[in-house]
Design a protein around this motif. Structure first.
Motif, mmCIF file in Angstrom:
data_model
loop_
_atom_site.group_PDB
_atom_site.id
_atom_site.type_symbol
_atom_site.label_atom_id
_atom_site.label_comp_id
_atom_site.label_asym_id
_atom_site.label_seq_id
_atom_site.Cartn_x
_atom_site.Cartn_y
_atom_site.Cartn_z
ATOM 1 N N ASN A 156 0.860 -1.254 0.208
ATOM 2 C CA ASN A 156 -0.068 -0.023 -0.040
ATOM 3 C C ASN A 156 0.816 1.330 -0.023
ATOM 4 N N ALA A 157 2.069 1.082 0.334
ATOM 5 C CA ALA A 157 3.244 2.284 0.280
ATOM 6 C C ALA A 157 3.247 2.848 -1.123
ATOM 7 N N TYR A 158 2.742 1.998 -2.127
ATOM 8 C CA TYR A 158 3.088 2.503 -3.333
ATOM 9 C C TYR A 158 1.925 3.255 -4.100
ATOM 10 N N GLY A 200 8.153 2.034 2.784
ATOM 11 C CA GLY A 200 7.628 0.869 1.879
ATOM 12 C C GLY A 200 8.067 -0.295 2.820
ATOM 13 N N ARG A 201 8.683 -0.425 3.765
ATOM 14 C CA ARG A 201 9.267 -1.621 4.417
ATOM 15 C C ARG A 201 8.581 -1.728 5.815
ATOM 16 N N PRO A 202 7.970 -2.899 6.112
ATOM 17 C CA PRO A 202 7.600 -3.114 7.595
ATOM 18 C C PRO A 202 8.064 -3.050 8.647
ATOM 19 N N LEU A 203 7.948 -2.331 9.758
ATOM 20 C CA LEU A 203 8.669 -2.463 10.949
ATOM 21 C C LEU A 203 8.056 -3.749 11.678
ATOM 22 N N HIS A 204 8.806 -4.700 11.513
ATOM 23 C CA HIS A 204 7.971 -6.137 12.040
ATOM 24 C C HIS A 204 7.817 -6.152 13.518
ATOM 25 N N SER A 205 8.677 -5.318 14.082
ATOM 26 C CA SER A 205 8.692 -5.712 15.779
ATOM 27 C C SER A 205 7.342 -4.713 16.193
ATOM 28 N N GLY A 452 14.460 -10.205 2.270
ATOM 29 C CA GLY A 452 14.338 -9.042 1.267
ATOM 30 C C GLY A 452 13.224 -8.516 1.123
ATOM 31 N N ASP A 453 12.018 -9.152 1.680
ATOM 32 C CA ASP A 453 10.770 -8.405 1.275
ATOM 33 C C ASP A 453 10.819 -7.106 2.046
ATOM 34 N N GLY A 454 11.829 -6.753 2.941
ATOM 35 C CA GLY A 454 11.882 -5.445 3.263
ATOM 36 C C GLY A 454 12.106 -4.635 2.191
ATOM 37 N N ASP A 455 12.661 -4.866 1.223
ATOM 38 C CA ASP A 455 13.028 -4.282 -0.080
ATOM 39 C C ASP A 455 11.701 -3.687 -0.775
ATOM 40 N N THR A 456 10.799 -4.153 -0.658
ATOM 41 C CA THR A 456 9.676 -3.762 -1.466
ATOM 42 C C THR A 456 9.228 -2.480 -0.931
#
Lengths: 456, 322
Positions: A156-158, A200-205, A452-456
Motif C-alpha cells: 500500500n505504500a506504493y 515501504g518496509r514494514p517495521l516487523h517488531s 528481502g521483502d523489506g526491500d519492497t
C-alpha cells in the motif's frame, strides 16, 4: 550441473505480471505489463473473485467466479481455502486458481506461468510451513518464471498516499513511491492488522493483529438476528449483505444505544416507536424470485404497523426485519472486542501498542499518515471514529490524520500493481526466479523473502 | 495387581466420610484456593451435595466457569465459515476447459505438491505443529520446511528492545556493514547467531537486490523536510508556547528497526493491555442489546430490564430447570 549464469546475462524479464491479493473472502487479481506508464492506467481495477467453493440448497457447486451464476443464495454453504488470512487448503485454492487463471476457459484467457511474474500479497506473521507450501505450489505446480511473495500492507505504500490524505501541495509534485512513512491498518475478512511502514518496509517488531474481521462481524450479526428475529444462522450470504448495507460505526456509542432503547416496562418509549431518530431501519430480505438482493429502507412506524397486520393475515409479500442497535453494535466489536468477551485491545489501542514498539521520534509522522484499507473500512463512520479514538490516546501535540483510499478493498492490489510497474531493477530485486528456486531450494527462497521483502 | 505403573491419586467418585471427603474440583484455576479453604472449614458435605445435585444449586465458582465456557464456545462459533460442518468436495472439471498451460494431468504433480494438495490440515493444526516444533526443536537446526523465520524465535519484547534501544554494539556492526554494502539492507546487523552460518549463502544472492537496497537506504533513511516553513511569529521563543518535538531516531536505530525479524503469529496478536483494563468491561443485555444492568440470579446472564428478564426467564427455565 549447468554453470551458473553470471549476473549480467540474466534472462529477460517475464512479459507481464500477475498481481494477486489472495484474500480470504475475495481474491483480487489482474495483469500488469511492466512498461505501462503510471498515469494512463491509474484508474484500472482488479477482477474481484469470490475466493470460495460454494454449494447452494440444490447441492449445485460453484467455484470462484462461477458464483455469479448463482441465483438463489439461501442456505448456501462455503468452503474457503484461506483461513485466518493464509492459504491453508491448497486443494481448494488450486481449483479456484485453475479455473480463474489457467484453464482454457479462464475469463481473461489462460495465463502462461512460464512467461509471467507473480506478485502475491501475503499477511505479516505467517507460519513458516504455510509460506513454504505457497512457494512450492507457485514454482513446482505452476512454474511461474518469477515470483515475489510481498508483504500486503507494505504494497500500500506504493499508492500516492498524500493524495489519499488530500495534503495541500504543489500539483506538479511527483508522488513519492514508496511513501516514506505510513501507518497502515488493514481490516479484512479474517483479522485486522496495524503495520507501521518506513520507505515501504514494514517495521516487523511493531506489527500487531486483532483477531476481529468481517467474518466474525457477519457471524455476530447472524447470531443477534437469530435471537431477535428469524433464524439466519444458515444464511451467511444474506447476513453479509445486510451487514454491508445496513451497519455503521457509531460516533457516539452510548447515546446511540440510549436512543435505540425500547424502554423499561411494557410501554414503549415514543422515540423508539418513531424510529430512534433514524437509527431504526427496515431490511427487506431477498426471496430470490422477485428480489435477489435485500433492500434497506427507512423505518416508517405507520407502514410497519400495517405490515404487521398483513403478516398476521398471511398476506404479506415481503419478509421485513427491523434493525435497531444491531446496526452499530456489530462494527463496534472492532473498537471494543471485549463486548463479546474477546480479551483483546480494540483498533485504537492496537495502534497505541504498535506505536509503543517504535521510537517516539517517528510518532508524529506515523500518526499524520494513518491509512485504512480492507473491507471493514467501508463502514460508514469508521474513519471518523478511528480518528476520534486515536486522538484520545496519543499526545496532544501529534496531528492525527486517518484516511482511506477510494477503494479500500482493492487498495492492496492497486498498490501491488504500482509496485509491479516500478523499474525492472527494483522489482527483480524483490523477486525470486524459477532457476534460483531450483538451484537453491525452498529454504533459501523463504529466507530470501523473510529478509528481502523489506526491500519492497 | 498390575496397574501398568499408573497410580490413581484421586478419583472422580465422591466418598462421603465423616468430616472430610475428596471432591472433584470443577472450578476454574483461580478458585482453587478457595475450594481448599472451604474443605478445611468442614463445609465439604454441603459442597458434595451441591456438586452432585448439579443444575440449579450452582456455586459461584461453577457459575463463572460455566460463563467462561459459554463465551469460549460462542467465540469459536463466531470464527466459523459455516454454522454446521460441511464438506464440499472439489467438483469435477467441466468438459473442454481442462488443462491450459501444460498442467493437465494430475499424475504430474511433484511429491511436494502432492503432499500439499492432500493435506487436510486446518490452520489450527498447522499452528499446533509449529508450536510443538518450536518447543521441541528450539536448539536443533531448522529443517528444510522451517526456514530461518521459524528458527528466529525472538520474543516480541526482545525484538522491540533490540530495535529501539541499540546501544553498545552499534559501532562494530556498523563498521561491518560499511565493509559489505552489497549485503542487502534488511540483512544487516541483527541476524541471529543460529542462522548466521546459513546466511553465508546470502552473499551469493543476485546483486540486484543488494545494489537496490544500498541505494535506497543510503546514508540517511529519512529525507529531511524541504517544504515551506510557517511564517515566524514574535512569540516563537516564548518558553510557554514552544512545542516539544521528540528527537528523530538515528540511522542506526532505524536500520535496526527495519532489520528486526518478523514476529511469530502468536507474538503479533494483540493482548489485553494496561490501556484496556483502565475501564471496566462493558456488559450488554443478551436479549435486546442495551446495557446489561440486571443479572439473572440463576445463570448470571445480563439483561437490561424487567421485560427482557421475563423473556430470558423463559429460556433459562427451559435450559436449566426451575
Amino acid at each position: 550441473m549447468a554453470p551458473r549464469k553470471s549476473k549480467t546475462s540474466r534472462p529477460a524479464p517475464p512479459s507481464r505480471t500477475l498481481v494477486l491479493d489472495n484474500g480470504a473472502h475475495t481474491l483480487k487479481a489482474g495483469y500488469v505489463t511492466a512498461g505501462d506508464d503510471d498515469g494512463t492506467n491509474s484508474d484500472e481495477t482488479p477482477t474481484l473473485v469470490p475466493n470460495c467453493i460454494a454449494r447452494d440448497a440444490d447441492r449445485r457447486v460453484y467455484v470462484g467466479h462461477e458464483l455469479d451464476q448463482c441465483k438463489d443464495f439461501s442456505e448456501i454453504a462455503f468452503r474457503r481455502p484461506v483461513e485466518k488470512g493464509f492459504v491453508v487448503s491448497w486443494e481448494a485454492q488450486k481449483e479456484i486458481w485453475d479455473r480463474q487463471f489457467f484453464d482454457s476457459g479462464a475469463p481473461q484467457g489462460p495465463c502462461d506461468p512460464s512467461d509471467t511474474r507473480l506478485v502475491l500479497a501475503e499477511h505479516s506473521n505467517a507460519l513458516p510451513v504455510l509460506q513454504a507450501n505457497c512457494d512450492q505450489m507457485v514454482f513446482e505446480e505452476y512454474g511461474f518464471a518469477s515470483y515475489c511473495r510481498a508483504n500486503g500492507p507494505a504494497l500500500n505504500a506504493y499508492h500516492d498516499v498524500q493524495a489519499v490524505f488530500r495534503t495541500p501541495r504543489d500539483p506538479a509534485t511527483v508522488a513519492q513511491r514508496p511513501a516514506e512513512v505510513l501507518l497502515l491498518i488493514d481490516t479484512g475478512y479474517s483479522h485486522t492488522t496495524v503495520t507501521p511502514l518506513l520507505k515501504g518496509r514494514p517495521l516487523h517488531s511493531a506489527v500487531r493483529r486483532l483477531d476481529v474481521g468481517g467474518k466474525l462481524l457477519t457471524n455476530y450479526l447472524a447470531r443477534l438476528i437469530s435471537l431477535r428475529h428469524y433464524d439466519m444462522r444458515n444464511e451467511p450470504h444474506i447476513v453479509n449483505e445486510m451487514k454491508e448495507q445496513a451497519c455503521y460505526v457509531s460516533l457516539d456509542f452510548s447515546s446511540d444505544l440510549e436512543r435505540a432503547w425500547k424502554g423499561t416496562r411494557g410501554e414503549r418509549r415514543p422515540e423508539y416507536l418513531a424510529g430512534s431518530g433514524g437509527i431504526a431501519k427496515e431490511y427487506v430480505l431477498p426471496d430470490f424470485h422477485t428480489r435477489s438482493k435485500g433492500i434497506v429502507r427507512d423505518f416508517d412506524p405507520e407502514q410497519a404497523g400495517r405490515a404487521r397486520k398483513l403478516a398476521k393475515l398471511g398476506e404479506s409479500t415481503e419478509d421485513v426485519l427491523t434493525l435497531r442497535n444491531e446496526r452499530f453494535t456489530v462494527p463496534e466489536i472492532l473498537f471494543h472486542p471485549s463486548d463479546i468477551g474477546l480479551r483483546q485491545s480494540g483498533i485504537a489501542n492496537l495502534v497505541w501498542e504498535s506505536l509503543l514498539a517504535v521510537p517516539t521520534g517517528l510518532w508524529p509522522a506515523l500518526l499524520a499518515n494513518v491509512c485504512v484499507v480492507g473491507g471493514n473500512a467501508l463502514f460508514e463512520g469508521f474513519v471518523q471514529r478511528l480518528q476520534q479514538e486515536i486522538v484520545r490516546l496519543v499526545p496532544d501535540d501529534c496531528i492525527v490524520r486517518v484516511a482511506r483510499p477510494a477503494d479500500p478493498v482493492a487498495a492492496t492490489w492497486a498498490g501491488g500493481a504500482r509496485f509491479a510497474r516500478q523499474p525492472e531493477s527494483v522489482v527483480a530485486g524483490c523477486c525470486v526466479t524459477k532457476a534460483e528456486y531450483e538451484e537453491y531450494g525452498a529454504g533459501w527462497v523463504a529466507r530470501r523473502f523473510a529478509m528481502g521483502d523489506g526491500d519492497t | 495387581m498390575n496397574n501398568f505403573g499408573v497410580i490413581e491419586v484421586a478419583g472422580a467418585k465422591i466418598t462421603n466420610a465423616p468430616g472430610w471427603a475428596y471432591v472433584p474440583d470443577t472450578g476454574p484455576p483461580g478458585h482453587h484456593h478457595h475450594h481448599q479453604q472451604a474443605g478445611k472449614n468442614g463445609q465439604n458435605r454441603k459442597r458434595a451435595a451441591r456438586s452432585t445435585a448439579g443444575g440449579p444449586n450452582l456455586s459461584y465458582a461453577d457459575l463463572s466457569a460455566r460463563q467462561e465456557a459459554k463465551v469460549r464456545k460462542e467465540l469459536e462459533a463466531l470464527d466459523r465459515d459455516n454454522p454446521r460442518d460441511v464438506s464440499i468436495p472439489i467438483p469435477a472439471k467441466p468438459k473442454g476447459s481442462g488443462g491450459g498451460g501444460g498442467r493437465d494431468a494430475a499424475a504430474k504433480h511433484t511429491p511436494n505438491v502432492r503432499k500439499i494438495l492432500q493435506s487436510q490440515k486446518t490452520f489450527a493444526n498447522h499452528l499446533g505443529d509449529w508450536l510443538a516444533l518450536k518447543e521441541g526443536g528450539a536448539g536443533s537446526t531448522p529443517a528444510n520446511a522451517t526456514p530461518a523465520i521459524g528458527g528466529v524465535s525472538s520474543s516480541r519484547s526482545a525484538a522491540a528492545a533490540a530495535a529501539v534501544a541499540l546501544s553498545g554494539r552499534k559501532g562494530s556492526t556498523q563498521h561491518k556493514k560499511s565493509d559489505t554494502p552489497s549485503r542487502g539492507g534488511a540483512a544487516s546487523s541483527f541476524t541471529k547467531p543460529p542462522s548466521k552460518q546459513e546466511d553465508v549463502e546470502m552473499t551469493d544472492a543476485p546483486d540486484a537486490a543488494g545494489e537496490h537496497a544500498g541505494a535506497c537506504s543510503g546514508s540517511t533513511i529519512l529525507s529531511p523536510y524541504k517544504g515551506p516553513l510557517p511564517a515566524p511569529h514574535p512569540r516563537d521563543d516564548d518558553p510557554l508556547l514552544v512545542s516539544r518535538v521528540p528527537l528523530m531516531p538515528t540511522d542506526e536505530e532505524l536500520k535496526a528497526l527495519l532489520a528486526a525479524p518478523p514476529l511469530t503469529y502468536l507474538e503479533a496478536r494483540a493482548g489485553w493491555g494496561a490501556e484496556d483494563s483502565k475501564y471496566p468491561v462493558r456488559v450488554f443485555c443478551e436479549v435486546c442489546g442495551y446495557w446489561g444492568r440486571v443479572k439473572c440470579i440463576k445463570c448470571g446472564t445480563r439483561v437490561c430490564a424487567l421485560d427482557c428478564l421475563d423473556t430470558h426467564r423463559e429460556e433459562c427455565v427451559t435450559r436449566y430447570g426451575l
